[in-house]
Design a protein around this motif. Sequence first.
Motif, PDB file in Angstrom:
ATOM      1  N   LEU A   1       0.868  -1.126  -0.212  1.00  0.00           N
ATOM      2  CA  LEU A   1      -0.051   0.036  -0.057  1.00  0.00           C
ATOM      3  C   LEU A   1       0.834   1.216  -0.088  1.00  0.00           C
ATOM      4  O   LEU A   1       0.700   2.210  -0.750  1.00  0.00           O
ATOM      5  CB  LEU A   1      -0.866   0.024   1.237  1.00  0.00           C
ATOM      6  CG  LEU A   1      -1.941   1.189   1.588  1.00  0.00           C
ATOM      7  CD1 LEU A   1      -2.928   1.382   0.333  1.00  0.00           C
ATOM      8  CD2 LEU A   1      -2.581   1.321   2.654  1.00  0.00           C
ATOM      9  N   GLN A   2       1.975   1.308   0.837  1.00  0.00           N
ATOM     10  CA  GLN A   2       2.876   2.459   0.709  1.00  0.00           C
ATOM     11  C   GLN A   2       3.486   2.639  -0.452  1.00  0.00           C
ATOM     12  O   GLN A   2       3.607   3.648  -0.865  1.00  0.00           O
ATOM     13  CB  GLN A   2       3.886   2.491   2.035  1.00  0.00           C
ATOM     14  CG  GLN A   2       3.194   2.321   3.339  1.00  0.00           C
ATOM     15  CD  GLN A   2       2.481   3.549   3.741  1.00  0.00           C
ATOM     16  OE1 GLN A   2       3.065   4.678   3.382  1.00  0.00           O
ATOM     17  NE2 GLN A   2       1.509   3.538   4.330  1.00  0.00           N
TER      18      GLN A   2
ATOM     19  N   ASP B   1       3.942   5.595  -5.643  1.00  0.00           N
ATOM     20  CA  ASP B   1       3.621   5.543  -7.060  1.00  0.00           C
ATOM     21  C   ASP B   1       2.525   6.327  -7.359  1.00  0.00           C
ATOM     22  O   ASP B   1       2.625   7.270  -8.364  1.00  0.00           O
ATOM     23  CB  ASP B   1       3.226   3.915  -7.634  1.00  0.00           C
ATOM     24  CG  ASP B   1       4.403   3.117  -7.520  1.00  0.00           C
ATOM     25  OD1 ASP B   1       5.476   3.678  -7.233  1.00  0.00           O
ATOM     26  OD2 ASP B   1       4.110   1.767  -7.813  1.00  0.00           O
ATOM     27  N   LYS B   2       1.370   6.484  -6.824  1.00  0.00           N
ATOM     28  CA  LYS B   2       0.321   7.349  -7.061  1.00  0.00           C
ATOM     29  C   LYS B   2       0.694   8.732  -7.039  1.00  0.00           C
ATOM     30  O   LYS B   2       0.201   9.557  -7.891  1.00  0.00           O
ATOM     31  CB  LYS B   2      -0.840   7.186  -6.137  1.00  0.00           C
ATOM     32  CG  LYS B   2      -1.965   8.132  -6.438  1.00  0.00           C
ATOM     33  CD  LYS B   2      -3.242   7.738  -5.497  1.00  0.00           C
ATOM     34  CE  LYS B   2      -4.310   8.776  -5.594  1.00  0.00           C
ATOM     35  NZ  LYS B   2      -5.149   8.548  -4.423  1.00  0.00           N
ATOM     36  N   THR B   3       1.205   9.059  -6.040  1.00  0.00           N
ATOM     37  CA  THR B   3       1.970  10.290  -5.673  1.00  0.00           C
ATOM     38  C   THR B   3       2.865  10.712  -6.714  1.00  0.00           C
ATOM     39  O   THR B   3       2.633  12.109  -7.360  1.00  0.00           O
ATOM     40  CB  THR B   3       2.629  10.693  -4.279  1.00  0.00           C
ATOM     41  OG1 THR B   3       1.873  10.043  -3.573  1.00  0.00           O
ATOM     42  CG2 THR B   3       2.841  12.013  -3.954  1.00  0.00           C
TER      43      THR B   3
ATOM     44  N   SER C   1       1.833  13.965 -13.650  1.00  0.00           N
ATOM     45  CA  SER C   1       0.548  14.404 -14.508  1.00  0.00           C
ATOM     46  C   SER C   1       0.479  15.913 -14.404  1.00  0.00           C
ATOM     47  O   SER C   1       0.252  16.598 -15.216  1.00  0.00           O
ATOM     48  CB  SER C   1      -0.514  13.749 -13.837  1.00  0.00           C
ATOM     49  OG  SER C   1      -1.576  14.459 -14.646  1.00  0.00           O
ATOM     50  N   GLU C   2       0.773  16.540 -13.034  1.00  0.00           N
ATOM     51  CA  GLU C   2       0.759  17.843 -12.732  1.00  0.00           C
ATOM     52  C   GLU C   2       1.669  18.677 -13.627  1.00  0.00           C
ATOM     53  O   GLU C   2       1.810  19.798 -14.392  1.00  0.00           O
ATOM     54  CB  GLU C   2       0.990  18.211 -11.314  1.00  0.00           C
ATOM     55  CG  GLU C   2      -0.548  18.185 -10.595  1.00  0.00           C
ATOM     56  CD  GLU C   2      -0.128  18.323  -9.249  1.00  0.00           C
ATOM     57  OE1 GLU C   2       0.785  18.489  -8.730  1.00  0.00           O
ATOM     58  OE2 GLU C   2      -1.255  17.848  -8.368  1.00  0.00           O
TER      59      GLU C   2
END
Length: 142
Positions: free
Chosen positions: A97-98, A103-105, A111-112
Amino acid sequence: MQGSMRLFRAQRNFYISGFALFLSLVIRRLVILISSQASLLAQSEAAIRQAQSASTAARTLLQKGEQEYQNEKNESQTKDREINDLKDIAKELEEKLQHEIKDKTALKEQSENLHKEYDRLTEEYSKLQKSVLSSGDTKKDD
């Protein structure tokens, strides 16, 4: 002489009857002792049998208790193993999960950044187009 003989016989009969009376008392006492010994022997045998059955029952209960203790101990060990396995799985999932959060961050930041770069490039493109259009207008005027 006859008187002495009668006296001797009377004394002899007296002693014989006394001795017979004494022997009957002794025999009566022996019979009482033998019967009490027989009843005590029967009681002791009954007590021994009762003690043996009680000790057998106690052994059986101890063995059952020991088996139950071993079963509970094995169940406890099994449960402890399962708990440890589940804790390990929970740790692994937490680590995943971490990792996924990181990865999501990272993807979000990427993306930003791409969005900012796209906006910058769009602005630059529009400036270039304006400059091309304005330079094309100046050429037409010439």
